[in-house]
Enzyme design. Structure first.
Site, PDB file in Angstrom:
ATOM      1  N   GLY A 227       1.041  -1.287   0.426  1.00  0.00           N
ATOM      2  CA  GLY A 227      -0.422   0.267   0.278  1.00  0.00           C
ATOM      3  C   GLY A 227       0.743   1.451  -0.572  1.00  0.00           C
ATOM      4  O   GLY A 227       1.931   1.285  -0.792  1.00  0.00           O
ATOM      5  N   ASP A 254       2.313   6.583 -11.567  1.00  0.00           N
ATOM      6  CA  ASP A 254       2.322   8.070 -12.320  1.00  0.00           C
ATOM      7  C   ASP A 254       0.317   8.421 -12.305  1.00  0.00           C
ATOM      8  O   ASP A 254      -0.187   9.411 -11.667  1.00  0.00           O
ATOM      9  CB  ASP A 254       2.559   7.548 -13.783  1.00  0.00           C
ATOM     10  CG  ASP A 254       3.879   7.769 -13.533  1.00  0.00           C
ATOM     11  OD1 ASP A 254       4.725   8.488 -13.232  1.00  0.00           O
ATOM     12  OD2 ASP A 254       4.414   7.122 -14.793  1.00  0.00           O
TER      13      ASP A 254
END
Length: 307
Positions: A227, A254
């Site tokens: 995570g 991104d």
């Protein structure tokens, strides 16, 4: 809301395809070929537009691949300005092997950028009116390590917010200037602080250290399958990655930073933006090759993240 300016110094024409089995010497037959405009900032711009925002991509590109890149960026519906380079833009390749369900990524070094060319990028940024600039990706050869630091200086002079996703000395220099949002991986953060951060308390302490000294306002550290960590003046919080089928990691980082920046620009809270970034990044890993997230998938996964 003003368009979010994205900056890509080392973009690529991204090609992706699939093959049943990859073996040396043999001719490998591929299928499902696609071409996408690539590079951190360009990917971020694609995601911002997909999620209903508006982006303006500034990038350095040269040669015939640079012309192809312009066409692909235009096809993606992203407004852009190209700084022309003498040397050609790189072309990267991603091949998904169906038999092993593994992905093979081939990423060229990219062009050597002259001083005149990288200074032209800074001069153009100085002309723009923006509230957020998102600088993402590696520095190509010839560009000094303090380039993104100079971008942060330009942003601060405009009263705008600097968002950065890079590594190494470029990241160190940005933190010296100060940034609004920075998204390193845990490995990239380790290189900045000069010590291992594998234990949660060590990572939390390093993140709080950067926040407390004013190097960054919001720090989002990606932890891969574990995570991500969010650090602000309000403290730190961890969030697990949602359980989704993983097909490709291309563009996931991104996507994360793009979605988070868009959410913050919309006035969302830090934690809401963090959850949105995680959901968007997870949506991208469910796509193959250089394809990025789809808005419907992000909304669906966001409900899982919020629960």
């Amino acid at each position: 809301m003003k368009a979010i300016v994205t900056l890509t110094l080392n973009p690529a024409v991204d090609s992706s395809s699939e093959a049943e089995l990859i073996r040396p010497i043999h001719k490998i037959r591929t299928s499902a070929e696609r071409f996408d405009p690539g590079g951190g900032g360009i990917n971020a711009g694609r995601v911002i537009n997909e999620l209903g925002g508006r982006s303006f991509a500034v990038y350095l590109a040269g040669g015939t691949p640079g012309d192809v890149l312009d066409h692909l960026v235009e096809e993606a519906g992203v407004d852009f300005h190209r700084i022309h380079l003498h040397e050609p833009t790189r072309v990267s390749h991603v091949v998904y092997e169906r038999k092993s369900e593994q992905e093979f990524r081939f990423t060229p070094e990219g062009p050597n950028v002259s001083e005149r060319e990288w200074k032209a990028a800074l001069a153009f940024l100085n002309l723009l009116d923006f509230d957020y600039v998102l600088a993402s990706g590696s520095l190509p050869r010839g560009v000094p390590v303090n380039f993104y630091q100079n971008v942060a200086t330009i942003a601060h002079a405009k009263g705008a917010r600097m968002v950065a996703d890079t590594s190494g000395q470029a990241l160190v220099r940005i933190l010296e200037e100060g940034a609004f949002l920075v998204k390193p991986s845990v490995g990239e953060l380790e290189s900045v602080v000069g010590r291992p951060l594998r234990d949660p308390p060590e990572l939390d302490a390093a993140a709080r250290e950067l926040i407390d000294k004013g190097a960054v306002e919001i720090l989002a550290v990606t932890l891969g399958r574990d995570g991500a960590l969010l650090a602000t003046r309000d403290g730190t919080v961890r969030m697990a990655s949602p359980d989704v089928p993983i097909k490709s990691a291309v563009g996931a980082g991104d996507t994360f930073i793009a979605a988070m920046t868009l959410a913050l620009a919309r006035g969302w809270s830090h934690r809401e933006a963090f959850r949105y970034g995680i959901a968007a990044g997870a949506a991208t890993v469910t796509t193959i090759g250089t394809e990025l997230c789809h808005r419907a998938d992000v909304d669906r996964i966001l409900e899982l993240v919020e629960r």
